[in-house]
Design a protein around this motif. Structure first.
Motif, mmCIF file in Angstrom:
data_model
loop_
_atom_site.group_PDB
_atom_site.id
_atom_site.type_symbol
_atom_site.label_atom_id
_atom_site.label_comp_id
_atom_site.label_asym_id
_atom_site.label_seq_id
_atom_site.Cartn_x
_atom_site.Cartn_y
_atom_site.Cartn_z
ATOM 1 N N SER A 71 20.936 37.156 23.950
ATOM 2 C CA SER A 71 22.304 37.667 23.836
ATOM 3 C C SER A 71 22.370 39.132 24.250
ATOM 4 N N ARG A 72 21.404 39.921 23.814
ATOM 5 C CA ARG A 72 21.395 41.335 24.205
ATOM 6 C C ARG A 72 21.260 41.496 25.715
ATOM 7 N N GLN A 73 20.420 40.653 26.330
ATOM 8 C CA GLN A 73 20.215 40.724 27.774
ATOM 9 C C GLN A 73 21.512 40.383 28.522
ATOM 10 N N VAL A 74 22.192 39.339 28.081
ATOM 11 C CA VAL A 74 23.439 38.924 28.726
ATOM 12 C C VAL A 74 24.518 39.999 28.578
ATOM 13 N N VAL A 75 24.664 40.484 27.363
ATOM 14 C CA VAL A 75 25.708 41.470 27.083
ATOM 15 C C VAL A 75 25.434 42.776 27.815
ATOM 16 N N LYS A 76 24.184 43.167 27.911
ATOM 17 C CA LYS A 76 23.836 44.393 28.637
ATOM 18 C C LYS A 76 24.245 44.283 30.105
ATOM 19 N N ARG A 86 26.774 38.861 38.557
ATOM 20 C CA ARG A 86 26.034 37.639 38.921
ATOM 21 C C ARG A 86 24.824 37.450 38.018
ATOM 22 N N CYS A 87 24.215 38.543 37.593
ATOM 23 C CA CYS A 87 23.098 38.441 36.656
ATOM 24 C C CYS A 87 23.562 37.819 35.342
ATOM 25 N N THR A 88 24.704 38.276 34.851
ATOM 26 C CA THR A 88 25.267 37.719 33.612
ATOM 27 C C THR A 88 25.449 36.213 33.738
ATOM 28 N N LEU A 89 26.077 35.790 34.818
ATOM 29 C CA LEU A 89 26.317 34.361 35.024
ATOM 30 C C LEU A 89 25.018 33.602 35.207
ATOM 31 N N SER A 90 24.073 34.176 35.943
ATOM 32 C CA SER A 90 22.799 33.499 36.187
ATOM 33 C C SER A 90 22.039 33.244 34.891
ATOM 34 N N LEU A 91 22.007 34.236 34.016
ATOM 35 C CA LEU A 91 21.327 34.072 32.736
ATOM 36 C C LEU A 91 21.972 32.958 31.920
ATOM 37 N N LEU A 92 23.288 32.977 31.845
ATOM 38 C CA LEU A 92 23.997 31.950 31.074
ATOM 39 C C LEU A 92 23.818 30.570 31.698
ATOM 40 N N ALA A 135 31.054 38.152 26.902
ATOM 41 C CA ALA A 135 30.316 38.709 28.038
ATOM 42 C C ALA A 135 30.756 38.045 29.339
ATOM 43 N N LEU A 136 30.848 36.722 29.332
ATOM 44 C CA LEU A 136 31.277 36.023 30.545
ATOM 45 C C LEU A 136 32.714 36.386 30.911
ATOM 46 N N LEU A 137 33.552 36.573 29.895
ATOM 47 C CA LEU A 137 34.933 36.979 30.161
ATOM 48 C C LEU A 137 34.975 38.313 30.906
ATOM 49 N N GLN A 138 34.105 39.232 30.544
ATOM 50 C CA GLN A 138 34.072 40.544 31.207
ATOM 51 C C GLN A 138 33.815 40.426 32.707
ATOM 52 N N VAL A 139 32.915 39.523 33.080
ATOM 53 C CA VAL A 139 32.520 39.437 34.490
ATOM 54 C C VAL A 139 33.293 38.376 35.254
ATOM 55 N N SER A 140 34.208 37.695 34.598
ATOM 56 C CA SER A 140 34.909 36.571 35.232
ATOM 57 C C SER A 140 35.637 36.943 36.524
ATOM 58 N N PRO A 141 36.218 38.149 36.654
ATOM 59 C CA PRO A 141 36.866 38.450 37.935
ATOM 60 C C PRO A 141 35.901 38.458 39.114
ATOM 61 N N ALA A 142 34.636 38.790 38.855
ATOM 62 C CA ALA A 142 33.657 38.887 39.944
ATOM 63 C C ALA A 142 32.964 37.571 40.246
ATOM 64 N N VAL A 143 32.860 36.671 39.242
ATOM 65 C CA VAL A 143 32.056 35.457 39.444
ATOM 66 C C VAL A 143 32.867 34.176 39.250
#
Length: 373
Positions: free
Chosen positions: A101-106, A121-127, A158-166
């Motif tokens: 969780s810390r890795q994803v959120v970071k 993309r890192c966030t999405l890849s981890l999830l 965390a995924l919501l934060q990056v949703s515009p990009a991925v």
């Protein structure tokens, strides 16, 4: 059938949520649900894909099955005295999930901070790695269920934060579907275990936050409706002074558990408020009473202690028992003052402790909600 005045009051209060969730052909149903914080939509011009790719370490092995020891061991009905051995066991059982969780959120916070698309993309890849492995699908006891919903809250925010990009990446829709499956499993568990006190207190608040965050990702208005009903039940249970009855039953930890409940309730209110539910007005401003009562107890816990029947356990900070809560315990204040800026003066003293961060709330709350800008 005639409704009692109380039932009528609840029905009126829930009408916004019901309107959101019950009209498949309505214009509201077609509109996307809104995030409670600003979403970055443009990449930072100085960031590069290569730099971001190098910083994305592989995800740890996915946890697919979970059973969690109660940190209170065989403590009595108030569950207010931590057993050191049981606590160590629980921390060990959650170690891999918390590290993930810390890795994803970071990574998600890095995208929010810099606009680096590689961090998104890192966030999405981890999830996606954990989704493909079937992570978090089998919970073997109540404590595991409780941990799953708070973990899901952080991962989905965390995924919501990056949703515009991925949002158009191939892995995005299946990952959202996996989170929706987990959120629905959580709502079924909490609805089916209502006789268990833990299913009616702060843990249900966290299940509601997870469901609301996943609803925002997926557009599942039934999840948002469930969250609105859970929120309404919790805040409307508060006494005139702002105390939550089930948290007051936690003896010397009543103050800690009011903070833990608010950590879910305040960002949940922000999501609901952003999507047409007047959460702040619920039960004559109950959320604001709960916040005021809890923050008052940080300086003077005498009223909390009288209602809980025990002196309140001291906070542990840089100095043992220094009387100051940790920044993660007050992280909910960012969502609270962002959504209800008129409450800023009432909580201003505590805002001086910024920045606030909590992994289960999606990381750096001061960054997400723009505190101090």
């Amino acid at each position: 059938m005639l409704l009692s005045s109380r039932s009528l009051h609840i029905a009126v209060r829930l009408l916004p949520a019901l309107l959101i969730c019950s009209s498949p052909a309505g214009a509201q149903d077609k509109a996307p649900l809104q995030a409670p914080f600003h979403l970055r939509t443009q990449a930072g011009p100085l960031q590069t894909e290569q730099r971001g790719a190098k910083s994305c370490a592989p995800a740890p092995a996915a946890v697919t099955r979970l059973s969690i020891t109660s940190k209170y061991g065989d403590d009595g009905p108030q569950r207010d005295t931590i057993d050191p051995d049981a606590d160590a066991a629980a921390r060990n059982e959650m170690q891999d999930i918390r590290a993930f969780s810390r890795q994803v959120v970071k990574a998600a916070n890095e995208y929010t901070r810099s606009g680096n698309p590689a961090a998104a993309r890192c966030t999405l890849s981890l999830l996606a790695d954990w989704r493909r492995a079937g992570a978090l699908r089998q919970m073997d006891n109540a404590n595991a269920e409780f941990e799953r919903v708070s973990t899901l809250a952080g991962l989905s925010l965390a995924l919501l934060q990056v949703s515009p990009a991925v949002g158009r990446e191939p892995d995005y829709a299946p990952t959202v579907a996996w989170m929706r499956e987990l959120a629905q499993a959580g709502t079924r568990y909490f609805d089916g275990s209502s006789k268990l006190k833990g299913s009616r207190n702060n843990h249900r608040d966290w299940a509601a936050l997870a469901a609301a965050s996943v609803a925002t990702l997926s557009g599942d208005r039934a999840l948002l409706d469930w969250s609105a009903r859970a929120y309404q039940a919790e805040v409307c249970s508060a006494g005139a002074e702002g105390g939550l009855p089930l948290e007051l039953e936690r003896g010397q930890k009543a103050r800690d558990y009011h903070l833990f409940a608010l950590s879910a309730l305040a960002p949940l209110a922000a999501i609901l408020q952003s999507n047409g539910v007047d959460a702040g007005a619920e039960c004559k401003g109950a959320l604001h009473r709960i916040v005021g009562f809890t923050l008052k107890a940080l300086d003077d816990p005498s009223q909390m202690a009288a209602l809980a029947g025990k002196p309140q356990e001291a906070f542990k900070g840089k100095k043992d028992g220094d009387g100051m809560p940790g920044p993660n315990q007050l992280a909910f204040l960012e969502a609270y003052v962002k959504q209800y800026p008129e409450q800023g003066p009432a909580v201003g003293r505590w805002l001086r402790l910024r920045p606030f961060a909590s992994t289960n709330l999606g990381g750096n709350q001061t960054l997400l909600y723009g505190g101090g800008r």
